[in-house]
Design an enzyme around this catalytic site. Structure first.
Site, PDB file in Angstrom:
ATOM      1  N   GLU A   1       0.666   4.123 -11.020  1.00  0.00           N
ATOM      2  CA  GLU A   1       0.420   5.518 -10.638  1.00  0.00           C
ATOM      3  C   GLU A   1       0.971   5.816  -9.256  1.00  0.00           C
ATOM      4  O   GLU A   1       1.006   4.939  -8.399  1.00  0.00           O
ATOM      5  CB  GLU A   1      -1.092   5.783 -10.630  1.00  0.00           C
ATOM      6  CG  GLU A   1      -1.737   5.512 -11.968  1.00  0.00           C
ATOM      7  CD  GLU A   1      -3.269   5.481 -11.900  1.00  0.00           C
ATOM      8  OE1 GLU A   1      -3.822   6.030 -10.935  1.00  0.00           O
ATOM      9  OE2 GLU A   1      -3.878   4.913 -12.807  1.00  0.00           O
TER      10      GLU A   1
ATOM     11  N   CYS B   1     -13.435  -0.794  -7.303  1.00  0.00           N
ATOM     12  CA  CYS B   1     -12.097  -0.222  -7.452  1.00  0.00           C
ATOM     13  C   CYS B   1     -11.622  -0.350  -8.890  1.00  0.00           C
ATOM     14  O   CYS B   1     -11.654  -1.441  -9.469  1.00  0.00           O
ATOM     15  CB  CYS B   1     -11.147  -0.964  -6.510  1.00  0.00           C
ATOM     16  SG  CYS B   1      -9.415  -0.621  -6.794  1.00  0.00           S
TER      17      CYS B   1
ATOM     18  N   CYS C   1      -6.710   5.501  -7.355  1.00  0.00           N
ATOM     19  CA  CYS C   1      -5.683   4.820  -8.140  1.00  0.00           C
ATOM     20  C   CYS C   1      -6.285   3.822  -9.109  1.00  0.00           C
ATOM     21  O   CYS C   1      -7.242   3.153  -8.821  1.00  0.00           O
ATOM     22  CB  CYS C   1      -4.674   4.157  -7.220  1.00  0.00           C
ATOM     23  SG  CYS C   1      -3.246   5.230  -7.122  1.00  0.00           S
TER      24      CYS C   1
ATOM     25  N   CYS D   1      -4.100  -5.288  -9.886  1.00  0.00           N
ATOM     26  CA  CYS D   1      -4.360  -5.883  -8.577  1.00  0.00           C
ATOM     27  C   CYS D   1      -5.171  -7.153  -8.780  1.00  0.00           C
ATOM     28  O   CYS D   1      -6.043  -7.197  -9.650  1.00  0.00           O
ATOM     29  CB  CYS D   1      -5.129  -4.907  -7.684  1.00  0.00           C
ATOM     30  SG  CYS D   1      -5.400  -5.538  -5.998  1.00  0.00           S
TER      31      CYS D   1
ATOM     32  N   CYS E   1     -11.804  -6.169  -6.039  1.00  0.00           N
ATOM     33  CA  CYS E   1     -12.903  -5.451  -5.382  1.00  0.00           C
ATOM     34  C   CYS E   1     -13.691  -4.703  -6.462  1.00  0.00           C
ATOM     35  O   CYS E   1     -13.107  -3.948  -7.242  1.00  0.00           O
ATOM     36  CB  CYS E   1     -12.352  -4.476  -4.338  1.00  0.00           C
ATOM     37  SG  CYS E   1     -11.377  -5.319  -3.059  1.00  0.00           S
TER      38      CYS E   1
ATOM     39  N   CYS F   1       1.611   8.642  -2.108  1.00  0.00           N
ATOM     40  CA  CYS F   1       0.847   7.409  -2.244  1.00  0.00           C
ATOM     41  C   CYS F   1       1.479   6.606  -3.373  1.00  0.00           C
ATOM     42  O   CYS F   1       1.585   7.106  -4.498  1.00  0.00           O
ATOM     43  CB  CYS F   1      -0.608   7.745  -2.563  1.00  0.00           C
ATOM     44  SG  CYS F   1      -1.635   6.288  -2.799  1.00  0.00           S
TER      45      CYS F   1
END
Length: 366
Positions: free
Chosen positions: A108, A135, A359, A128, A132, A121
């Protein structure tokens, strides 16, 4: 592939690589690539001018090149991103795009137009590996690293839309880049540095955006922060801290189990000393988790009298998540405590909330 709680993934799974693109290459490498294709080296400059200055990706539009040259040079401009979905808000001045990469991976980017600037952005990884728990991207796990050109193409596509007047406010240009989309930028170090160089190098070598308008975010990969300080690129470092104490940060930002708060902050202060750039401390305010006044006091004591700015982010909750944004009164109290310590602080404008602006939310929904 989702991850076990606290699990970290530093090495991206091995996948097929995207086709080589002009934006992957330095100018010297572009000249060599053009020569390999049987064209004169100066064609690299022409091609670069079209792509980086005019944001043209279709060789058919490059009428200063012969049809035969266009045919050969099209190999250096493969399609890297295909739009899957676009959502707009704020009267069309905030645009979020979900892209499909050549291998089906989803990433994105968000374009945000303000009266005085246009910020893009961008994502640096598909997924990822930093895990976390609050997120959306972190919960998806890491699919793969993005190539330099895949990162750059997100910016170029935004620049193209602005130049064409597709974003309300008339023709414009991208002035700021934040590496705060999907992924941990410093875990894809080589490709991200390549992208930063393409972004800041003057045209036609690159996009010619000021390095001062570029922000690279990290959860705190200490050795990579040290490396970034030596690159000679005066970009802003944004440190996603989210908790001032090791006990909570170990849970919220699992990388903290490897490099503790004190170590991460020391690396940030060294970066500021080397680059003379103010550190941005990113802190997502999560209701009843990290928004207590005593934590604001602890944060204030840790960062006061440093070259720093604290950016408080009202959490953009992900569907079905137990995490949510702080109460307005707790947010205000947190700000007051930081101001008491003389720490510059702002609460981020939560643009894009109604378009799953955090995101990873759009990709998770596909």
């Amino acid at each position: 592939m989702s991850q076990q709680p606290g699990q970290l993934t530093f090495v991206a799974p091995r996948r097929a690589k995207p086709a080589r693109h002009l934006a992957d290459l330095s100018m010297a490498e572009r000249r060599a690539a053009v020569t390999e294709l049987g064209e004169k080296a100066f064609r690299a400059d022409q091609l670069s001018r079209h792509y980086f200055e005019r944001h043209t990706a279709d060789v058919a539009e490059m009428t200063d090149l012969s049809a035969a040259a266009r045919d050969k040079l099209s190999a250096l401009l493969p399609t890297l991103l295909t739009p899957v979905k676009e959502l707009t808000t704020d009267g069309g001045t905030t645009r979020k795009t979900l892209w499909r990469l050549f291998d089906g991976a989803l990433v994105e980017s968000v374009l945000m137009r303000y009266p005085e600037r246009v910020t893009m952005c961008v994502s640096s990884q598909a997924g990822c590996g930093m895990n976390c728990p609050f997120c959306a991207t972190g919960q998806a796990g890491l699919t793969r690293n993005m190539s330099t050109a895949e990162i750059v193409e997100q910016v170029v596509s935004g620049a193209r839309a602005l130049a064409a007047g597709e974003v309300p406010g008339g023709p414009g240009r991208v002035s700021n880049i934040v590496f705060m989309g999907m992924g941990e930028p410093l875990a894809n170090y080589k490709q991200v540095i390549g992208a930063v160089r393409r972004i800041v190098d003057p045209a036609p070598h690159g996009l010619g955006i000021s390095a001062r308008g570029v922000t690279v975010s990290t959860v705190g990969l200490v050795p990579a922060i040290g490396k970034l300080a030596e690159e000679g690129l005066p970009v802003t470092l944004a440190l996603s801290l989210h908790a001032p104490d090791d006990e909570l940060r170990d849970t919220l930002v699992p990388i903290n189990t490897r490099w503790k708060v004190a170590e991460v902050l020391d690396a940030a202060w060294s970066y500021a000393a080397k680059t003379k750039r103010r550190i941005s401390i990113e802190y997502a305010l999560i209701k009843d988790v990290n928004d207590q006044e005593w934590r604001a006091d602890l944060l204030g004591k840790l960062v006061r009298n440093k070259l720093v700015h604290v950016n408080l982010i009202p959490l953009n909750p992900t569907p079905g998540s137990k995490w949510t944004a702080s109460r307005p009164e707790d947010e205000r109290a947190f700000v007051r405590r930081l101001e008491f310590h003389g720490v510059p602080v702002t609460v981020r404008d939560t643009r894009g909330r109604e378009i799953d602006g955090a995101c990873g939310q759009l990709a998770a929904a596909e």
